[in-house]
Design an enzyme around this catalytic site. Structure first.
Site, PDB file in Angstrom:
ATOM      1  N   GLU A   7       1.132  -0.942   0.441  1.00 39.24           N
ATOM      2  CA  GLU A   7       0.440  -0.066   0.176  1.00 39.24           C
ATOM      3  C   GLU A   7       0.605   0.822  -0.067  1.00 39.24           C
ATOM      4  O   GLU A   7       2.245   1.312  -0.002  1.00 39.24           O
ATOM      5  CB  GLU A   7      -1.351   0.001   1.353  1.00 39.24           C
ATOM      6  CG  GLU A   7      -0.405   0.278   2.418  1.00 39.24           C
ATOM      7  CD  GLU A   7      -1.041  -0.758   3.746  1.00 39.24           C
ATOM      8  OE1 GLU A   7      -2.319  -0.567   3.702  1.00 39.24           O
ATOM      9  OE2 GLU A   7      -1.011   0.030   5.126  1.00 39.24           O
ATOM     10  N   ARG A  25      -3.032  -8.742  12.477  1.00 37.29           N
ATOM     11  CA  ARG A  25      -2.514  -7.549  13.714  1.00 37.29           C
ATOM     12  C   ARG A  25      -1.703  -7.789  14.855  1.00 37.29           C
ATOM     13  O   ARG A  25      -2.183  -9.033  16.010  1.00 37.29           O
ATOM     14  CB  ARG A  25      -4.342  -7.339  14.491  1.00 37.29           C
ATOM     15  CG  ARG A  25      -4.532  -5.771  15.485  1.00 37.29           C
ATOM     16  CD  ARG A  25      -5.963  -6.381  15.917  1.00 37.29           C
ATOM     17  NE  ARG A  25      -6.700  -5.439  14.857  1.00 37.29           N
ATOM     18  CZ  ARG A  25      -8.056  -6.313  15.188  1.00 37.29           C
ATOM     19  NH1 ARG A  25      -8.198  -7.080  15.291  1.00 37.29           N
ATOM     20  NH2 ARG A  25      -8.421  -6.187  13.873  1.00 37.29           N
TER      21      ARG A  25
END
Length: 342
Positions: A132, A210
């Site tokens: 990203e 996470r």
């Protein structure tokens, strides 16, 4: 003879695909804020808008076409019906390869990492990984982000630091300013800090592992799930050098200027600065057969003029999908865009 020429031009115009506005899929999160509602006009029956997926065919949040002949259809459906809109670039392969979103971090996001394509294909039912890029739209005075570790780590040390809540000691924190650009390749441990409003361009994936979540509690009174072992399987644990802002050079054309922000094998992102208010001619926007374009309006307002003279009005926060081979287009107004393509 004149009549035949006119008929040929009309048929050609009718076969040229037209740009259209997109309606985003909005997401709520415990860290989300109100800036996308207040500053960018996003509307959703949610307590907050943490993310708005502006240009997306991902099944967890596809965009909807808001104007034109395909109005009301999911972007997914339109591109299935018209794969030629994507262009001939090898990255498309009949599917939109990118996802464009806004992110409003009222609170800090989790410390996380994304897998690459190879790992995701093997371990996540053939999904894409996630590389990203972030463009900082707004940043509070003390805003920061996490970009990797400041020294070399190993799996045992990371597990221990997560268990005892000491991992923040080893994370590299970077001060953030408006207009900063950050490239986040898959495998980079990262996190968006509080007070950041960001435009993100990424692979079409929602895979997030996470690693640490500050022991926060959600609306149901539960801690959010961690994915420590998966994160360690894909994370780069070496110490990272602090990211530097890339050299950016403006290229001027009548009524506009363009600068490259990021180019990688997954996407290309440019910033387009438009100002035709005191110009007699509009700014030209060229399309071709190679790739679609997504124009994300990050400031200002104006109009896009199509090859047949039809006009499309956009405002701050609008996302315009421009099919490949959409003809010669023109832009007017005083605006800033992110221009995304393959």
């Amino acid at each position: 003879m004149i009549s035949k020429n006119l008929n040929w031009k009309n048929r050609k115009a009718a076969s040229t695909p037209k740009p259209f506005l997109l309606q985003p899929a909005c997401k709520e999160a415990l860290w989300g804020g109100q800036k996308l509602k207040e500053h960018f006009g996003k509307q959703a029956d949610l307590d907050n808008i943490a993310e708005s997926w502006e240009c997306s065919t991902h099944p967890e949040g596809p965009s909807t076409v808001a104007t034109g002949e395909h109005k009301g259809m999911l972007l997914t459906e339109v591109l299935q019906k018209h794969p030629e809109y994507l262009g001939t670039h090898p990255r498309t392969k009949g599917e939109l390869p990118i996802l464009v979103k806004f992110i409003d971090a009222r609170q800090k996001l989790s410390v996380q990492v994304h897998p690459d394509d190879e790992y995701a294909k093997l371990h996540e039912q053939g999904q894409l990984g996630k590389t990203e890029m972030w463009y900082v739209l707004e940043a509070d005075k003390d805003a920061e982000l996490i970009y990797g570790f400041y020294r070399d780590m190993d799996s045992a040390n990371v597990r221990k630091s997560v268990k005892y809540g000491t991992i923040e000691r080893y994370l590299q924190k970077v001060k953030v300013r408006q207009d900063d650009v950050f490239y986040i390749p898959a495998g980079t441990v990262h996190g968006i800090g509080a007070g950041n409003l960001i435009a993100e361009v990424q692979e079409s994936s929602n895979l997030t592992y996470r690693l640490y979540d500050y022991n926060r509690i959600d609306k149901q009174g539960q801690k959010r799930t961690l994915h420590v072992e998966k994160a360690l399987a894909v994370a780069d644990l070496k110490g990272q050098t602090p990211p530097r802002q890339p050299l950016r050079v403006l290229r001027y054309t009548p009524g506009s200027a363009t600068e490259f922000l990021c180019r990688c094998k997954y996407f290309q992102v440019e910033r387009l600065l438009l100002n035709t208010e005191d110009k007699k001619k509009l700014a030209e926007l060229y399309t071709g057969s190679n790739s679609f374009q997504a124009l994300l309006c990050i400031d200002g307002a104006g109009q896009l003029v199509m090859s047949d003279g039809e006009k499309l009005t956009y405002t701050k926060g609008s996302c315009i999908f421009i099919p490949a081979n959409a003809g010669n287009l023109q832009l007017c107004g005083k605006t800033q865009f992110l221009k995304i393509s393959c």
